[in-house]
Motif scaffolding. Structure first.
Motif, PDB file in Angstrom:
ATOM      1  N   ASN A  32      44.145  48.899  27.980  1.00  0.00           N
ATOM      2  CA  ASN A  32      45.256  49.443  27.138  1.00  0.00           C
ATOM      3  C   ASN A  32      44.596  49.409  26.175  1.00  0.00           C
ATOM      4  OD1 ASN A  32      47.442  49.340  28.600  1.00  0.00           O
ATOM      5  ND2 ASN A  32      47.727  46.382  27.986  1.00  0.00           N
ATOM      6  N   ILE A  54      52.264  52.202  31.413  1.00  0.00           N
ATOM      7  CA  ILE A  54      51.326  51.051  32.064  1.00  0.00           C
ATOM      8  C   ILE A  54      50.170  51.384  31.357  1.00  0.00           C
ATOM      9  CG2 ILE A  54      52.695  51.324  33.713  1.00  0.00           C
ATOM     10  CD1 ILE A  54      51.423  52.081  36.381  1.00  0.00           C
ATOM     11  N   VAL A  58      45.573  53.507  36.322  1.00  0.00           N
ATOM     12  CA  VAL A  58      45.208  52.762  36.822  1.00  0.00           C
ATOM     13  C   VAL A  58      44.960  53.072  38.057  1.00  0.00           C
ATOM     14  CG1 VAL A  58      47.525  51.548  37.734  1.00  0.00           C
ATOM     15  CG2 VAL A  58      47.410  52.524  35.060  1.00  0.00           C
ATOM     16  N   TYR A 317      55.035  49.900  40.283  1.00  0.00           N
ATOM     17  CA  TYR A 317      53.847  49.181  39.474  1.00  0.00           C
ATOM     18  C   TYR A 317      55.003  48.479  38.241  1.00  0.00           C
ATOM     19  CZ  TYR A 317      49.866  47.348  37.148  1.00  0.00           C
ATOM     20  OH  TYR A 317      49.178  46.288  36.968  1.00  0.00           O
ATOM     21  N   HIS A 321      55.496  44.339  39.325  1.00  0.00           N
ATOM     22  CA  HIS A 321      54.610  43.344  37.907  1.00  0.00           C
ATOM     23  C   HIS A 321      55.406  43.066  37.323  1.00  0.00           C
ATOM     24  CE1 HIS A 321      51.338  45.422  40.384  1.00  0.00           C
ATOM     25  NE2 HIS A 321      51.025  44.480  39.128  1.00  0.00           N
ATOM     26  N   LEU A 323      57.536  44.334  34.627  1.00  0.00           N
ATOM     27  CA  LEU A 323      57.078  44.803  33.660  1.00  0.00           C
ATOM     28  C   LEU A 323      58.135  44.693  32.420  1.00  0.00           C
ATOM     29  CD1 LEU A 323      54.405  47.467  34.111  1.00  0.00           C
ATOM     30  CD2 LEU A 323      53.937  44.456  33.855  1.00  0.00           C
ATOM     31  N   ARG A 326      57.707  41.247  30.614  1.00  0.00           N
ATOM     32  CA  ARG A 326      56.100  41.023  30.275  1.00  0.00           C
ATOM     33  C   ARG A 326      56.568  41.673  28.585  1.00  0.00           C
ATOM     34  NH1 ARG A 326      50.738  43.017  31.797  1.00  0.00           N
ATOM     35  NH2 ARG A 326      50.979  41.344  33.101  1.00  0.00           N
ATOM     36  N   THR A 406      52.040  46.859  29.931  1.00  0.00           N
ATOM     37  CA  THR A 406      51.345  46.243  30.450  1.00  0.00           C
ATOM     38  C   THR A 406      50.150  45.316  29.196  1.00  0.00           C
ATOM     39  OG1 THR A 406      49.370  48.076  30.333  1.00  0.00           O
ATOM     40  CG2 THR A 406      50.606  47.532  32.412  1.00  0.00           C
ATOM     41  N   THR A 408      48.684  42.585  27.613  1.00  0.00           N
ATOM     42  CA  THR A 408      48.859  41.220  27.647  1.00  0.00           C
ATOM     43  C   THR A 408      49.191  39.957  26.284  1.00  0.00           C
ATOM     44  OG1 THR A 408      46.097  40.829  27.139  1.00  0.00           O
ATOM     45  CG2 THR A 408      46.609  41.796  29.154  1.00  0.00           C
TER      46      THR A 408
END
Length: 432
Positions: A32, A54, A58, A317, A321, A323, A326, A406, A408
């Motif tokens: 990122n 993302i 990647v 993806y 995941h 996302l 997230r 993505t 965090t």
């Protein structure tokens, strides 16, 4: 002025702006974060205008593209079967929730919106369209017609007759201080009045962004788009949800932005993040609408094998995941932190967002008037501190942030720290 900047100004159009007093060239990226030509690293909170969904470099996306390149086939055309196109269309049709859905791929969100408007006009035999004030739907002739942001409109000529509805203009005197319920009732009453008075006949469609991008991440109150949908359905008017910025789980609340309102539209347009930087857009619509036009149509590069390889890998993806979940978590870290700090930051007029679509509206502390110069100063300060953000809003005073999905939790807190430091520094400079 750098040599590259001077060369840019010499050969690129003057209406194509660049961020920052000394514009940067991004030459590398991982995760990122990006790196400019001077070797300076940044946490990226704008992701190529919500397109590097993302992040950077990647492996799953790179390897999918490399596998396709290794076949020697970069392009055939839609006159031949394209496996990747069919596979991606199947996934999108399923995720859309639209009954008997079919998909047409384009190169961009502008093209996608043009296609949706064409399908609606053909199905309803009408060139009358509703859109929302403060909207942005693209830079082409038809897309500009349904855009209600003067900074992005070049003329009033249009192949469509467009009427603009309320929905994101609570700041106007006639609505100020209203509750969500009262504002919703007023907006619906205005829609019914327009249907009874100013339209010439059957209206083709309403096109709307669940969260307005260029408009500064403004959004209607919960339930308004559903109410509009119910009123318009009484007359068979179609609903197009522009998901170019709100799609693929970015809002956290739903995989497509409009689903958070409990609405399944007749069509959805998409682009940007799906290809994670590769050019892809499209429309997913009811099969009868998609099959309606009699004339032959195709998109030379829409759905090409390289873009489809990238888009399939990107969508897989996102799903693998989770996302969307997230985005809800990291978005709340940012939104809660900004809202908590707002009372001690008088230049912040509003904080709003949904998932990883976040906005800070900057104003003059004494008057509350829009402060575009403050937004420009904020851009420079966050860049100095190692964070890239964007701008928007009718007055250019809204800072827009849309990090990769993505992101965090640690990176969300890091970015929040930079944002608050920048605002505090600017407040100290202004003596507020």
């Amino acid at each position: 002025m750098s040599d590259l900047h001077a060369r840019h100004r010499a050969v690129m159009p003057g209406w194509m702006p660049l961020y920052y007093d000394a514009p940067i060239e991004i030459v590398g990226g991982k995760g990122n974060r990006v790196v400019d030509a001077g070797g300076r690293g940044y946490l990226d909170f704008f992701a190529g205008i919500l397109t590097n969904m993302i992040g950077y470099d990647v492996p799953e996306v790179r390897e999918a593209v490399e596998r396709q390149l290794a076949t020697g086939v970069v392009h055939t055309s839609t006159m031949y079967l394209l496996r990747g196109q069919v596979e991606l269309a199947e996934k999108i049709a399923r995720l859309s929730g639209i009954e008997n859905a079919k998909v047409f791929f384009t190169n961009s969100g502008t093209e996608a919106n043009e296609t949706a408007l064409l399908l609606a006009a053909h199905a309803r035999r009408s060139g009358e369209v509703f859109a929302l004030r403060q909207s942005y739907h693209g830079r082409s002739f038809g897309a500009i017609a349904v855009t209600a942001n003067r900074a992005w409109k070049n003329n009033a000529l249009s192949p469509l007759t467009v009427r603009f509805l309320h929905g994101t203009d609570r700041h106007l005197p006639q609505f100020r201080g209203m509750s969500d319920a009262a504002y919703l009732d007023a907006c619906v009453a205005d829609l019914r009045h327009q249907l009874a008075t100013v339209v010439a006949g059957d209206v083709a469609a309403l096109i709307a962004e669940p969260v307005q991008g260029v408009g500064g991440f403004t959004m209607p109150p919960a339930g308004l788009l559903r109410a509009y949908r119910e009123v318009l359905a009484e007359e068979g008017v179609l609903f197009i949800s522009d998901e170019v910025q709100t799609g693929w789980g970015r809002t956290g609340a739903a995989f497509f932005g409009i689903h958070a309102d409990g609405v399944t539209p007749d069509m959805m347009t998409f682009a940007k993040g799906l290809g994670n930087g590769f050019a892809v857009g499209g429309v997913v619509a009811r099969g009868d609408l998609m099959d309606g036009p009699r004339a032959i149509g195709l998109s030379t590069f829409g759905g090409n094998p390289i873009a489809m390889a990238a888009a399939n890998a990107t969508l897989d993806y996102v799903l693998d995941h989770d996302l969307q979940a997230r985005a809800a978590v990291t978005g709340e870290i940012l939104l809660a932190g900004l809202r908590e700090a707002r009372p001690r930051l008088p230049m912040v007029g509003d904080v709003r967002g949904r998932g990883l679509m976040l906005a800070i509206e900057l104003v003059h502390p004494a008057t509350g008037a829009p402060a575009p110069e403050t937004a420009a100063r904020f851009m420079e300060e966050t860049r100095r501190l190692g964070l890239l953000v964007g701008k928007g809003g009718l007055a250019g005073n809204v800072v827009r942030m849309a990090p990769p999905l993505t992101l965090t939790e640690d990176e969300a807190r890091e970015g929040l720290g930079i944002i608050l430091t920048a605002l505090e520094t600017m407040g100290e400079e202004a003596g507020t």
